[in-house]
Design a protein around this motif. Sequence first.
Motif, PDB file in Angstrom:
ATOM      1  N   UNK A   1       0.822  -1.215  -0.044  1.00 31.77           N
ATOM      2  CA  UNK A   1      -0.007  -0.081   0.062  1.00 31.77           C
ATOM      3  C   UNK A   1       0.863   1.265  -0.211  1.00 31.77           C
ATOM      4  N   UNK A   2       0.675   2.324  -0.616  1.00 33.62           N
ATOM      5  CA  UNK A   2       0.829   3.724  -0.572  1.00 33.62           C
ATOM      6  C   UNK A   2       0.843   4.382   0.630  1.00 33.62           C
ATOM      7  N   UNK A   3       1.687   5.119   1.183  1.00 33.42           N
ATOM      8  CA  UNK A   3       1.776   5.568   2.639  1.00 33.42           C
ATOM      9  C   UNK A   3       0.663   6.536   2.723  1.00 33.42           C
ATOM     10  N   UNK A   4      -0.010   6.771   4.013  1.00 30.90           N
ATOM     11  CA  UNK A   4      -0.796   7.848   3.851  1.00 30.90           C
ATOM     12  C   UNK A   4      -0.120   9.285   4.391  1.00 30.90           C
ATOM     13  N   UNK A   5      -0.708  10.273   4.438  1.00 30.25           N
ATOM     14  CA  UNK A   5      -0.156  11.572   4.586  1.00 30.25           C
ATOM     15  C   UNK A   5       0.770  11.518   5.990  1.00 30.25           C
ATOM     16  N   UNK A   6       2.007  11.854   5.738  1.00 32.07           N
ATOM     17  CA  UNK A   6       2.926  11.925   6.881  1.00 32.07           C
ATOM     18  C   UNK A   6       3.687  10.581   7.230  1.00 32.07           C
ATOM     19  N   UNK A   7       3.219   9.618   6.395  1.00 33.77           N
ATOM     20  CA  UNK A   7       3.970   8.445   6.497  1.00 33.77           C
ATOM     21  C   UNK A   7       5.172   8.090   5.536  1.00 33.77           C
ATOM     22  N   UNK A   8       6.220   7.371   6.249  1.00 39.04           N
ATOM     23  CA  UNK A   8       7.325   7.017   5.030  1.00 39.04           C
ATOM     24  C   UNK A   8       7.063   5.803   4.401  1.00 39.04           C
ATOM     25  N   UNK A   9       7.354   5.665   3.038  1.00 38.80           N
ATOM     26  CA  UNK A   9       7.254   4.597   2.214  1.00 38.80           C
ATOM     27  C   UNK A   9       8.354   3.626   2.260  1.00 38.80           C
ATOM     28  N   UNK A  10       8.580   2.708   3.258  1.00 38.95           N
ATOM     29  CA  UNK A  10       9.488   1.824   3.468  1.00 38.95           C
ATOM     30  C   UNK A  10       9.025   0.405   3.548  1.00 38.95           C
ATOM     31  N   UNK A  11       8.572  -0.072   2.475  1.00 42.36           N
ATOM     32  CA  UNK A  11       7.972  -1.551   2.655  1.00 42.36           C
ATOM     33  C   UNK A  11       8.831  -2.420   3.203  1.00 42.36           C
ATOM     34  N   UNK A  12       8.239  -3.246   4.079  1.00 43.70           N
ATOM     35  CA  UNK A  12       9.099  -4.422   4.874  1.00 43.70           C
ATOM     36  C   UNK A  12       8.977  -5.405   3.903  1.00 43.70           C
ATOM     37  N   UNK A  13      10.256  -5.766   3.570  1.00 45.63           N
ATOM     38  CA  UNK A  13      10.678  -6.977   2.406  1.00 45.63           C
ATOM     39  C   UNK A  13      11.099  -8.177   3.115  1.00 45.63           C
ATOM     40  N   UNK A  14      11.275  -8.318   4.410  1.00 45.94           N
ATOM     41  CA  UNK A  14      11.928  -9.401   5.059  1.00 45.94           C
ATOM     42  C   UNK A  14      11.398 -10.676   4.764  1.00 45.94           C
ATOM     43  N   UNK A  15      10.039 -11.060   4.515  1.00 47.78           N
ATOM     44  CA  UNK A  15       9.650 -12.385   4.113  1.00 47.78           C
ATOM     45  C   UNK A  15      10.191 -12.559   2.519  1.00 47.78           C
ATOM     46  N   UNK A  16      10.093 -11.512   1.889  1.00 50.41           N
ATOM     47  CA  UNK A  16      10.735 -11.982   0.543  1.00 50.41           C
ATOM     48  C   UNK A  16      12.285 -12.389   0.558  1.00 50.41           C
ATOM     49  N   UNK A  17      12.907 -11.370   1.474  1.00 51.52           N
ATOM     50  CA  UNK A  17      14.347 -11.593   1.474  1.00 51.52           C
ATOM     51  C   UNK A  17      14.700 -13.143   2.129  1.00 51.52           C
ATOM     52  N   UNK A  18      13.813 -13.326   3.258  1.00 53.75           N
ATOM     53  CA  UNK A  18      13.987 -14.740   3.957  1.00 53.75           C
ATOM     54  C   UNK A  18      13.962 -15.791   3.075  1.00 53.75           C
ATOM     55  N   UNK A  19      12.644 -15.972   2.399  1.00 55.46           N
ATOM     56  CA  UNK A  19      12.497 -17.030   1.444  1.00 55.46           C
ATOM     57  C   UNK A  19      13.551 -17.032   0.336  1.00 55.46           C
ATOM     58  N   UNK A  20      13.841 -16.149  -0.429  1.00 54.44           N
ATOM     59  CA  UNK A  20      14.536 -16.313  -1.355  1.00 54.44           C
ATOM     60  C   UNK A  20      16.239 -16.580  -0.722  1.00 54.44           C
ATOM     61  N   UNK A  21      16.866 -15.995   0.398  1.00 54.27           N
ATOM     62  CA  UNK A  21      17.924 -16.412   0.967  1.00 54.27           C
ATOM     63  C   UNK A  21      18.027 -17.874   1.191  1.00 54.27           C
ATOM     64  N   UNK A  22      16.824 -18.470   1.938  1.00 56.79           N
ATOM     65  CA  UNK A  22      16.793 -19.833   2.149  1.00 56.79           C
ATOM     66  C   UNK A  22      16.700 -20.817   0.643  1.00 56.79           C
ATOM     67  N   UNK A  23      15.970 -20.299  -0.011  1.00 48.63           N
ATOM     68  CA  UNK A  23      15.901 -20.981  -1.347  1.00 48.63           C
ATOM     69  C   UNK A  23      17.324 -21.204  -2.025  1.00 48.63           C
ATOM     70  N   UNK A  24      17.992 -20.232  -2.114  1.00 44.01           N
ATOM     71  CA  UNK A  24      19.159 -20.086  -2.903  1.00 44.01           C
ATOM     72  C   UNK A  24      20.304 -21.011  -2.116  1.00 44.01           C
TER      73      UNK A  24
END
Length: 232
Positions: free
Chosen positions: A133-156
Motif C-alpha cells: 500500500x502507498x503511504x498515508x499523509x505523513x508516513x514514510x514509504x519503506x515496505x517491509x521486504x524481510x519475508x521476501x528476502x528470507x524466502x529467497x535467501x533460504x531457497x538459494x
Amino acid sequence: MPKSPPVPSRGFLIAMLTGLAFAALCDLFSIFAGVRYWLMIDGDAGFVTASQRELDAAASLYETAARYQVMVFLPCAIVFVVWFFRMRRATGPLAPDRFRNGPGWAVGAWFVPLANLWMPYRVAFDMWGAATPLPCDGEGHRPRIWPLNLWWGLFVFSVLSDRFARTKYEDAGTLTEIRDGLVRYVVSDALHILAAAAAAYFAVRLTTMQRHKAVHGPFGTAAVEHTPAGSA
C-alpha cells in the motif's frame, strides 16, 4: 470507469501451499531415512555398526525417500511457477511503472542458468513493491521486504547445498565418505523445509497485500498489517 485490478484466485494459492507441504514432508522423510542410515556407520573408524541386511535396508529406505522427493518436486515446482506467473499478472495493474520486465519473465526467469538464482527474486521484488500500500499523509514509504528476502535467501542456500551434497554423496567411495555425504544431505533437506515454510509465508503475505490493494485501493498501510491471510 476504470477497470478494477484482478483479484487472484485462492485455488492456486491453496494448491501451491499443498505442494509445498508435500515437498516438506518428503524432505522430513528423507532426513529420517538419512539419519537412520548415518547411525549405522561408525564415524571414527568407518565401519558398519549393524548387519549387512540392516545396512541394505537402510540404504534402500534412503533411496526410496529420494525417489519420493523427485516425484513430488516436479508437480510442486510447476504449481509454484504457475502461481508466480498469475501473481505477476495480478500485481502488474497495481503499479505498472514498477516492473522492469513483462509478465513472461515470471516463468522464463526460472529457466535461465545461473541467472535463475537472481532474476526470479527481481520479479518477486517488483510484485512485492506493487502490492505494498502507498503511504498515508505523513508516513514514510519503506515496505517491509524481510519475508521476501528470507524466502529467497533460504531457497538459494538450499539449492546450492543440495548440489554440493549430491556431488559429495555420489562421489563417495568409502563408508566414511558416505557418512559425510549423508550429513550434507540432511542439512540440505532441512534447508529445503525452511525454504518451503518461508515460501508459504511469502506467498500468503503477497496474496493478502494484493487482494487488499485491489479491493480497497492503494492506501491503508495499517490495515494490511492486520488483515488475515484469507480475507478479501
